[in-house]
Design a protein around this motif. Structure first.
Motif, PDB file in Angstrom:
ATOM      1  N   VAL A  39       0.849  -1.198   0.000  1.00  0.00           N
ATOM      2  CA  VAL A  39       0.000   0.000   0.000  1.00  0.00           C
ATOM      3  C   VAL A  39       0.881   1.242   0.000  1.00  0.00           C
ATOM      4  CG1 VAL A  39      -1.622   1.376   1.385  1.00  0.00           C
ATOM      5  CG2 VAL A  39      -2.050  -1.057   1.010  1.00  0.00           C
ATOM      6  N   SER A  40       1.915   1.236   0.810  1.00  0.00           N
ATOM      7  CA  SER A  40       2.843   2.371   0.859  1.00  0.00           C
ATOM      8  C   SER A  40       3.476   2.619  -0.503  1.00  0.00           C
ATOM      9  CB  SER A  40       3.921   2.106   1.918  1.00  0.00           C
ATOM     10  OG  SER A  40       4.875   3.135   1.927  1.00  0.00           O
ATOM     11  N   GLY A  41       3.899   1.550  -1.173  1.00  0.00           N
ATOM     12  CA  GLY A  41       4.484   1.679  -2.507  1.00  0.00           C
ATOM     13  C   GLY A  41       3.487   2.224  -3.513  1.00  0.00           C
ATOM     14  N   THR A  42       2.241   1.785  -3.404  1.00  0.00           N
ATOM     15  CA  THR A  42       1.191   2.272  -4.304  1.00  0.00           C
ATOM     16  C   THR A  42       0.953   3.759  -4.100  1.00  0.00           C
ATOM     17  OG1 THR A  42       0.163   0.084  -4.301  1.00  0.00           O
ATOM     18  CG2 THR A  42      -1.203   1.926  -5.040  1.00  0.00           C
ATOM     19  N   LEU A  43       0.924   4.190  -2.851  1.00  0.00           N
ATOM     20  CA  LEU A  43       0.722   5.614  -2.553  1.00  0.00           C
ATOM     21  C   LEU A  43       1.880   6.462  -3.079  1.00  0.00           C
ATOM     22  CD1 LEU A  43      -0.789   5.378   1.041  1.00  0.00           C
ATOM     23  CD2 LEU A  43      -1.983   5.620  -1.154  1.00  0.00           C
ATOM     24  N   LYS A  44       3.085   5.922  -3.046  1.00  0.00           N
ATOM     25  CA  LYS A  44       4.238   6.639  -3.616  1.00  0.00           C
ATOM     26  C   LYS A  44       4.083   6.802  -5.123  1.00  0.00           C
ATOM     27  CE  LYS A  44       7.517   5.261  -0.071  1.00  0.00           C
ATOM     28  NZ  LYS A  44       8.604   4.351   0.292  1.00  0.00           N
ATOM     29  N   ARG A  45       3.479   5.796  -5.766  1.00  0.00           N
ATOM     30  CA  ARG A  45       3.257   5.906  -7.208  1.00  0.00           C
ATOM     31  C   ARG A  45       2.282   7.037  -7.532  1.00  0.00           C
ATOM     32  NH1 ARG A  45       4.496   0.590  -6.785  1.00  0.00           N
ATOM     33  NH2 ARG A  45       2.441  -0.345  -6.525  1.00  0.00           N
ATOM     34  N   PHE A  46       1.294   7.242  -6.700  1.00  0.00           N
ATOM     35  CA  PHE A  46       0.390   8.380  -6.896  1.00  0.00           C
ATOM     36  C   PHE A  46       1.180   9.685  -6.768  1.00  0.00           C
ATOM     37  CE2 PHE A  46      -3.025   5.397  -6.326  1.00  0.00           C
ATOM     38  CZ  PHE A  46      -4.091   5.955  -7.013  1.00  0.00           C
ATOM     39  N   GLN A  47       2.031   9.761  -5.781  1.00  0.00           N
ATOM     40  CA  GLN A  47       2.835  10.965  -5.557  1.00  0.00           C
ATOM     41  C   GLN A  47       3.758  11.243  -6.740  1.00  0.00           C
ATOM     42  OE1 GLN A  47       5.153  10.724  -1.968  1.00  0.00           O
ATOM     43  NE2 GLN A  47       6.093  12.715  -2.260  1.00  0.00           N
ATOM     44  N   HIS A  48       4.359  10.190  -7.274  1.00  0.00           N
ATOM     45  CA  HIS A  48       5.320  10.343  -8.373  1.00  0.00           C
ATOM     46  C   HIS A  48       4.674  10.208  -9.753  1.00  0.00           C
ATOM     47  CE1 HIS A  48       8.636  10.503  -5.582  1.00  0.00           C
ATOM     48  NE2 HIS A  48       8.203   9.389  -5.001  1.00  0.00           N
ATOM     49  N   GLU A  49       3.367   9.903  -9.790  1.00  0.00           N
ATOM     50  CA  GLU A  49       2.611   9.738 -11.033  1.00  0.00           C
ATOM     51  C   GLU A  49       3.277   8.735 -11.968  1.00  0.00           C
ATOM     52  OE1 GLU A  49       2.599  14.083 -11.932  1.00  0.00           O
ATOM     53  OE2 GLU A  49       0.415  13.818 -11.910  1.00  0.00           O
ATOM     54  N   GLU A  50       3.472   7.511 -11.438  1.00  0.00           N
ATOM     55  CA  GLU A  50       4.164   6.508 -12.234  1.00  0.00           C
ATOM     56  C   GLU A  50       3.600   5.109 -12.018  1.00  0.00           C
ATOM     57  OE1 GLU A  50       8.190   7.004 -10.924  1.00  0.00           O
ATOM     58  OE2 GLU A  50       7.925   5.650  -9.235  1.00  0.00           O
ATOM     59  N   GLU A  51       3.848   4.258 -13.003  1.00  0.00           N
ATOM     60  CA  GLU A  51       3.466   2.851 -12.971  1.00  0.00           C
ATOM     61  C   GLU A  51       4.439   2.088 -12.067  1.00  0.00           C
ATOM     62  OE1 GLU A  51       3.507   1.283 -16.955  1.00  0.00           O
ATOM     63  OE2 GLU A  51       2.191   2.878 -17.700  1.00  0.00           O
ATOM     64  N   PRO A  52       4.091   0.853 -11.697  1.00  0.00           N
ATOM     65  CA  PRO A  52       5.045   0.039 -10.929  1.00  0.00           C
ATOM     66  C   PRO A  52       6.393  -0.128 -11.645  1.00  0.00           C
ATOM     67  CG  PRO A  52       2.884  -0.965 -10.858  1.00  0.00           C
ATOM     68  CD  PRO A  52       2.809   0.180 -11.845  1.00  0.00           C
TER      69      PRO A  52
END
Length: 146
Positions: A39-52
């Protein structure tokens, strides 16, 4: 047993193995820890606007017009990211009905006339995998502590 040799009897082995077996038998806490990390990694992707994979999401029209961030207009999707853990698996996702169209892309809107590009936010990045492996290693190490 050999005669004339030496033998070793470690009385703590049975105790240590018994505790390890108990801990290894209850993997729910391990899966919950991995879920929290994902979940933490997913939230970082929102912050950085990027795919896994690290690839940047296509900028949304709204974000471009407002100089804002993609997928963060109201923040409801981002705040809906959660996990569910069982002893043998962990699932990360959103209960928002529109999460799928953002993840996968496709036709949307009235009459399905608008094509929305995929902006994958769910998945496991290299950093997520590294953290999951470290969490598993810590769990296994802890299982064998007296």
């Amino acid at each position: 047993m050999a005669t004339g040799g030496a033998s070793l009897h470690w009385g703590g082995l049975e105790r240590a193995m018994g505790k390890a077996t108990q801990k290894l038998g209850d993997t729910q806490p391990l899966m919950a820890s991995i879920g929290e990390a994902l979940v933490s990694g997913t939230l970082k992707r929102f912050q950085h606007e990027e795919e896994p994979s690290g690839k940047k999401w296509p900028k949304s029209k709204r974000a471009a017009l407002e100089s804002g961030q993609t997928l963060t207009d109201t923040g409801l999707l981002r705040r809906s990211i959660d996990y569910a853990a069982t002893p043998d698996k962990v699932m990360v996702g959103s209960n928002r009905v529109y999460a799928r169209i953002h993840q996968m892309g496709g036709k949307t809107g009235k009459g399905h006339k608008v094509t929305m590009p995929a902006r994958p936010f769910l998945g496991i990045s290299a950093a997520d995998m590294k953290e999951a492996k470290a969490t598993i290693a810590d769990f296994l190490t802890g299982a064998f502590k007296p």
